[in-house]
Design an enzyme around this catalytic site. Structure first.
Site, PDB file in Angstrom:
ATOM      1  N   LYS A 181      29.368  37.559  42.713  1.00  0.00           N
ATOM      2  CA  LYS A 181      28.587  37.968  41.570  1.00  0.00           C
ATOM      3  C   LYS A 181      29.095  37.219  40.328  1.00  0.00           C
ATOM      4  O   LYS A 181      30.253  36.810  40.351  1.00  0.00           O
ATOM      5  CB  LYS A 181      28.635  39.490  41.359  1.00  0.00           C
ATOM      6  CG  LYS A 181      30.043  40.010  40.987  1.00  0.00           C
ATOM      7  CD  LYS A 181      29.990  41.196  40.079  1.00  0.00           C
ATOM      8  CE  LYS A 181      29.901  40.824  38.641  1.00  0.00           C
ATOM      9  NZ  LYS A 181      31.191  40.735  37.935  1.00  0.00           N
ATOM     10  N   ASP A 210      30.346  41.584  46.548  1.00  0.00           N
ATOM     11  CA  ASP A 210      30.597  42.489  45.424  1.00  0.00           C
ATOM     12  C   ASP A 210      31.906  43.170  45.793  1.00  0.00           C
ATOM     13  O   ASP A 210      31.933  44.014  46.695  1.00  0.00           O
ATOM     14  CB  ASP A 210      29.454  43.510  45.334  1.00  0.00           C
ATOM     15  CG  ASP A 210      29.629  44.452  44.161  1.00  0.00           C
ATOM     16  OD1 ASP A 210      30.772  44.857  43.894  1.00  0.00           O
ATOM     17  OD2 ASP A 210      28.622  44.788  43.522  1.00  0.00           O
ATOM     18  N   HIS A 211      32.987  42.800  45.124  1.00  0.00           N
ATOM     19  CA  HIS A 211      34.283  43.282  45.614  1.00  0.00           C
ATOM     20  C   HIS A 211      34.408  44.807  45.509  1.00  0.00           C
ATOM     21  O   HIS A 211      35.203  45.415  46.206  1.00  0.00           O
ATOM     22  CB  HIS A 211      35.453  42.553  44.927  1.00  0.00           C
ATOM     23  CG  HIS A 211      35.752  43.033  43.537  1.00  0.00           C
ATOM     24  ND1 HIS A 211      35.025  42.653  42.447  1.00  0.00           N
ATOM     25  CD2 HIS A 211      36.705  43.881  43.067  1.00  0.00           C
ATOM     26  CE1 HIS A 211      35.526  43.231  41.364  1.00  0.00           C
ATOM     27  NE2 HIS A 211      36.542  43.981  41.711  1.00  0.00           N
ATOM     28  N   LYS A 215      36.011  47.817  48.476  1.00  0.00           N
ATOM     29  CA  LYS A 215      37.198  48.651  48.247  1.00  0.00           C
ATOM     30  C   LYS A 215      37.207  49.767  49.292  1.00  0.00           C
ATOM     31  O   LYS A 215      36.163  50.381  49.549  1.00  0.00           O
ATOM     32  CB  LYS A 215      37.164  49.269  46.841  1.00  0.00           C
ATOM     33  CG  LYS A 215      37.408  48.257  45.716  1.00  0.00           C
ATOM     34  CD  LYS A 215      37.329  48.937  44.369  1.00  0.00           C
ATOM     35  CE  LYS A 215      37.273  47.951  43.217  1.00  0.00           C
ATOM     36  NZ  LYS A 215      38.506  47.309  42.864  1.00  0.00           N
ATOM     37  N   HIS A 273      28.222  46.281  40.367  1.00  0.00           N
ATOM     38  CA  HIS A 273      29.180  47.307  40.809  1.00  0.00           C
ATOM     39  C   HIS A 273      28.668  48.738  40.572  1.00  0.00           C
ATOM     40  O   HIS A 273      28.741  49.584  41.458  1.00  0.00           O
ATOM     41  CB  HIS A 273      30.512  47.180  40.072  1.00  0.00           C
ATOM     42  CG  HIS A 273      31.144  45.823  40.144  1.00  0.00           C
ATOM     43  ND1 HIS A 273      31.083  45.021  41.256  1.00  0.00           N
ATOM     44  CD2 HIS A 273      31.868  45.118  39.229  1.00  0.00           C
ATOM     45  CE1 HIS A 273      31.755  43.901  41.031  1.00  0.00           C
ATOM     46  NE2 HIS A 273      32.229  43.939  39.809  1.00  0.00           N
TER      47      HIS A 273
HETATM   48  C1  BG6 Z   1      34.607  42.022  37.810  1.00  0.00           C
HETATM   49  C2  BG6 Z   1      34.154  41.883  36.393  1.00  0.00           C
HETATM   50  O1  BG6 Z   1      33.522  41.881  38.688  1.00  0.00           O
HETATM   51  O2  BG6 Z   1      35.194  43.300  37.988  1.00  0.00           O
HETATM   52  C3  BG6 Z   1      35.316  42.075  35.455  1.00  0.00           C
HETATM   53  O3  BG6 Z   1      33.601  40.584  36.218  1.00  0.00           O
HETATM   54  C4  BG6 Z   1      36.016  43.378  35.716  1.00  0.00           C
HETATM   55  O4  BG6 Z   1      34.898  42.010  34.093  1.00  0.00           O
HETATM   56  C5  BG6 Z   1      36.347  43.509  37.188  1.00  0.00           C
HETATM   57  O5  BG6 Z   1      37.218  43.379  34.959  1.00  0.00           O
HETATM   58  C6  BG6 Z   1      36.871  44.884  37.491  1.00  0.00           C
HETATM   59  O6  BG6 Z   1      37.317  44.909  38.824  1.00  0.00           O
HETATM   60  P1  BG6 Z   1      38.401  45.934  39.296  1.00  0.00           P
HETATM   61  O7  BG6 Z   1      38.448  45.783  40.777  1.00  0.00           O
HETATM   62  O8  BG6 Z   1      39.680  45.573  38.613  1.00  0.00           O
HETATM   63  O9  BG6 Z   1      37.927  47.290  38.851  1.00  0.00           O
END
Ligand code: BG6
Length: 523
Positions: A181, A210-211, A215, A273
């Protein structure tokens, strides 16, 4: 920012500790033997590669979660040879086991590529064929675009044009392409990118990461909902008052102003997300736990989102931008003072929105989505607030109203499931006491723990698209969010709606009035 050398990768310690049990838990890690492959990382000298991909691959390696043989072909514009590339990916980090690192790094090769040149992508194809032949990787390839998103179209086009995508059609040997993304800037460019991708690759070859979805605790939502008989019957408008989904961050924009100035929080966190978290919580049960059955249900949830009332935005949306303030007693600068940010920027770094889902299950139940940078705590959670008891038989003896039950699915940093309920306080009087039933996700578990990138890479090597976006979902979410973005950006005075909040506070004042219970999105 200086990396934490002791623990360069969150989860590493846990994984290394879990190494002794690795084989014991192997059945939970991989579903079967993995096919050999080459992971081609475009953008191999960049931040994503060194910060996320290399540590994730190393952890998989340590847990016997990589195929054999397995190679990485790192591509970049910078001229480097293999030893220099290997040094680059390990620079400044202590991976804990030098011998293992050396063995792992030997799988990394470097190919200098000019991203605009078809001739250069052709010579990459030749180099891959040569690596395949020498290392017996069977022609299986994964192209991971770890470049800035502005290069996705060019690269997808060139990879398709030289026939690298077509080689994997039909599945064997496989060729897959991974993109991160943001999936473009708006609906139109998302459709355009997909058109280009589709010229070279089939949908089954495209893995849109989409990481958040990868999770552990997010994946657990479906298990919690659909592997227990007691929650689903009350999971609807009859019992649930509202749902609050929060992704609060302490970090500011860091070094990403170039990207963030174009994106803002709505494109950066909401289009992807936040809507994924909403879908996990709101979707109907799929008939089978299969990638397309699950993704069908998510898309149905996205399509049921009530169009945002663009003429009454203020009743449903709060936007903010962090000003200067204090984080952990240290002064931090305002968003507009961050390097690379326009001093007059009206890009939001905080948003809270109230959305509704127009279907039988959710009619009339508000979903509050909140995300912001430079808030006092890191917190991602889904809080489900149930309705209050319909009639309180204690009304004569209690001064307070009976609080509602709240079920909280903690995503990070607390990986918990918590249910509050009322009990009687010990003593002669009838007084209520709210207590918690709590489950800690990692307690009593000593096996290897996969972080989001490890899981995503593993699934991609296994060809499992369950946790990846499908194009219809991407488009449904852009269709929902674009009218909000346009209404904000194209009104006569786009800055009017933006409220500045001091860094280190819980967002602008309006957020308190939109959400009925602010305790549900604060630590
Ligand atoms: C990313 C965003 O996809 O997710 C960032 O581009 C954000 O802006 C990050 O900081 C947050 O990821 P996590 O896993 O740390 O909550």
């Amino acid at each position: 920012m200086k990396e934490d050398l002791k623990n360069p990768h969150p989860g590493l310690e846990t994984v290394v500790q879990g190494l002794a049990q690795a084989s014991e838990h192997a059945s939970c890690l991989v579903k079967g033997p993995l096919d050999p492959c080459i992971l081609v990382i475009m953008g191999a000298s960049g931040d994503l590669t060194t910060r996320k991909l290399v540590p994730a691959l190393f952890n998989l390696f340590m847990n016997k979660g990589l195929p054999k043989p397995f190679l990485v072909a790192g591509c970049g514009r910078t001229p480097l040879d293999d030893p220099a590339f290997r040094e680059h990916i390990g620079a400044g980090r202590d991976f804990g086991d030098p011998r293992a690192w050396t063995e792992f790094a030997a799988a990394f090769h470097y190919v200098q590529v000019d991203y605009d040149s078809e001739a250069s992508i052709r010579s990459l194809a030749d180099r891959l064929a040569e690596l395949d032949a020498r290392h017996h990787t069977g022609g299986n390839r994964i192209f991971y675009l770890a470049t800035p998103p502005s290069l996705y179209q060019t690269l997808a086009d060139l990879l398709g044009r030289v026939g690298l995508g077509a080689q994997g059609r039909g599945g064997r040997p496989f060729t897959r392409i991974v993109i991160e993304k943001p999936f473009s800037h708006d609906l139109e460019t998302a459709v355009q990118l997909n058109r280009i991708l589709a010229r070279g690759f089939e949908e089954s070859q495209i893995f849109r990461i989409d990481h958040y979805v990868a999770k552990e605790t997010v994946q657990n939502i479906l298990v919690f909902r659909f592997a227990n008989a007691i929650f689903e019957p009350i999971w609807d408008r009859r019992f649930i008052d509202y749902v609050s989904i929060t992704a609060a961050e302490t970090l500011g924009v860091e070094h990403r102003a170039g990207y963030y100035e174009q994106a803002g929080v709505l494109r950066d966190m909401f289009q992807n997300h936040m809507l994924q978290l909403l879908a996990m919580c709101a979707m109907e049960p799929p008939a089978r736990f299969e990638p397309d059955r699950v993704r069908d249900e998510k898309v149905k949830a996205f399509r049921s989102l009530r169009p945002f009332p663009a003429d009454r935005l203020d009743d449903h949306l709060v936007l903010g931008q962090y000003g200067s303030g204090k984080m952990n007693d240290r002064p931090v600068q305002a968003y507009r003072e961050e390097p690379g940010v326009d001093p007059g920027s009206i890009v939001p770094t905080f948003a809270m929105m109230r959305v509704f889902i127009d279907n039988w299950r959710w009619q009339g139940v508000p979903f509050y989505l909140t995300s912001g940078k430079r808030l006092p705590g890191k917190l991602t959670q889904i809080a489900i607030r149930f309705k209050r008891v319909p009639h309180s038989m204690f009304r004569h003896v209690l001064t307070e109203t009976v609080p509602a039950n709240v079920l909280t699915l903690g995503i990070q940093p607390e990986e918990t499931i918590r249910l509050t309920f009322q009990t009687k306080n010990p003593g002669a009087e009838v007084c209520l006491r709210t207590v918690r039933l709590e489950f800690d996700y990692l307690k009593d578990y000593d096996g290897p723990v996969l972080d989001a990138y490890e899981k995503a890479l593993l699934d991609c090597m296994q060809g499992d698209q369950m946790l990846f976006w499908r194009q219809d979902g991407v488009e449904a979410c852009w269709s929902f969010i674009m009218p909000v973005i346009e209404a904000c950006e194209q009104c006569q005075d786009p800055g009017r709606r933006l409220r500045v909040y001091p860094a280190g506070t819980w967002g602008p004042p309006g957020a308190e009035t939109l959400l009925p219970d602010t305790a549900l999105w604060r630590t």
